[in-house]
Design a protein around this motif. Structure first.
Motif, PDB file in Angstrom:
ATOM      1  N   GLU A  86      63.383  37.282  34.810  1.00 25.27           N
ATOM      2  CA  GLU A  86      62.123  36.958  34.658  1.00 25.27           C
ATOM      3  C   GLU A  86      62.259  36.870  33.314  1.00 25.27           C
ATOM      4  N   LYS A  89      58.525  36.976  30.705  1.00 21.23           N
ATOM      5  CA  LYS A  89      57.885  36.749  31.509  1.00 21.23           C
ATOM      6  C   LYS A  89      57.397  38.639  30.792  1.00 21.23           C
ATOM      7  N   ARG A 174      47.714  44.789  34.826  1.00 20.81           N
ATOM      8  CA  ARG A 174      47.348  43.786  34.188  1.00 20.81           C
ATOM      9  C   ARG A 174      46.516  43.486  33.892  1.00 20.81           C
ATOM     10  N   TYR A 177      48.029  42.571  30.389  1.00 25.43           N
ATOM     11  CA  TYR A 177      48.921  41.333  31.105  1.00 25.43           C
ATOM     12  C   TYR A 177      48.520  40.814  32.324  1.00 25.43           C
ATOM     13  N   PRO A 178      47.878  39.965  32.461  1.00 24.57           N
ATOM     14  CA  PRO A 178      47.486  39.309  33.612  1.00 24.57           C
ATOM     15  C   PRO A 178      48.724  38.921  34.012  1.00 24.57           C
ATOM     16  N   ASN A 179      49.254  38.327  33.312  1.00 20.82           N
ATOM     17  CA  ASN A 179      50.146  37.537  34.803  1.00 20.82           C
ATOM     18  C   ASN A 179      51.208  38.157  35.038  1.00 20.82           C
ATOM     19  N   LEU A 181      54.360  40.553  36.228  1.00 18.60           N
ATOM     20  CA  LEU A 181      55.605  40.484  37.105  1.00 18.60           C
ATOM     21  C   LEU A 181      55.906  41.487  38.115  1.00 18.60           C
TER      22      LEU A 181
END
Length: 197
Positions: A86, A89, A174, A177-179, A181
């Motif tokens: 990924e 990200k 989060r 880092y709201p997105n 993974l």
């Protein structure tokens, strides 16, 4: 094709068995217990390209760990692998094994570091070893929120404690880092996968 295996002992016999089932061309060996020349020699002879992951290997991520010489190669391999799968990200890799490790990789491909805590089996053994009366128990499929016996109290305390720990790291990271993974790996990953939020 992807496959994952957990071994109590890993040696040339296990490798021969794997090579009998799969047509490997490339491979990387990462270990925290030291170099095993027999394994390295076997892999060099069987693979078109073989890398033993150590401090001399050039990495596709930037490592900002303050003491890179003490960074476990398993942790480093997990960070590199997640970033490969990924790229671009924000990533958290949770490796649930003998120890539970948390690795944070920013979208820029920078490994910031992580945390280490005792794994599930380690916690069960510690409670038994460092107390006079607590029995050694193991995980069960169904874990209560609150134990109703000494055995279930230990199981609930250890398993639920790990779940709350994992969920807590995910939730707090989060915020920044709201997105984010999350990758879950390791010998107990399947056990915890369905228990996490």
């Amino acid at each position: 094709m992807e496959a994952s295996f957990v071994y109590k002992k890993f040696d040339v016999d296990e490798l021969e068995s794997l090579f009998g089932k799969y047509d490997f061309k490339h491979g990387i060996l990462s270990t925290v217990i030291g170099k095993n020349e027999e394994l390295n020699d076997y892999l060099r002879g069987k693979l078109q390209r073989f890398i033993f992951l150590d401090e001399t290997v050039k990495l596709p991520i930037a490592v900002q760990y303050e003491t890179p010489e003490t960074l476990g190669k398993d942790r480093l391999a997990a960070a590199v692998g997640a970033n490969y799968l990924e790229p671009g990200k924000d990533l958290l890799v949770i490796d649930a094994g003998t120890a539970i490790t948390y690795e944070l990789i920013e979208a820029s491909g920078t490994f910031l570091g992580g945390n280490i805590s005792p794994g599930m089996t380690t916690r069960f053994k510690a409670l038994n070893f460092y107390t006079k009366k607590l029995p050694l128990v193991t995980e069960q499929e169904e874990i209560p929120l609150i134990g109703t016996s000494t055995e279930s109290a230990i199981q609930a305390g250890v398993v639920n404690g790990i779940v709350y720990e994992m969920d807590g790291y995910i939730e707090m990271l989060r915020i920044k880092y709201p997105n984010l993974l999350v990758f879950l790996t390791g010998g107990h990953s399947f056990y915890f996968e369905r228990r996490l939020k």
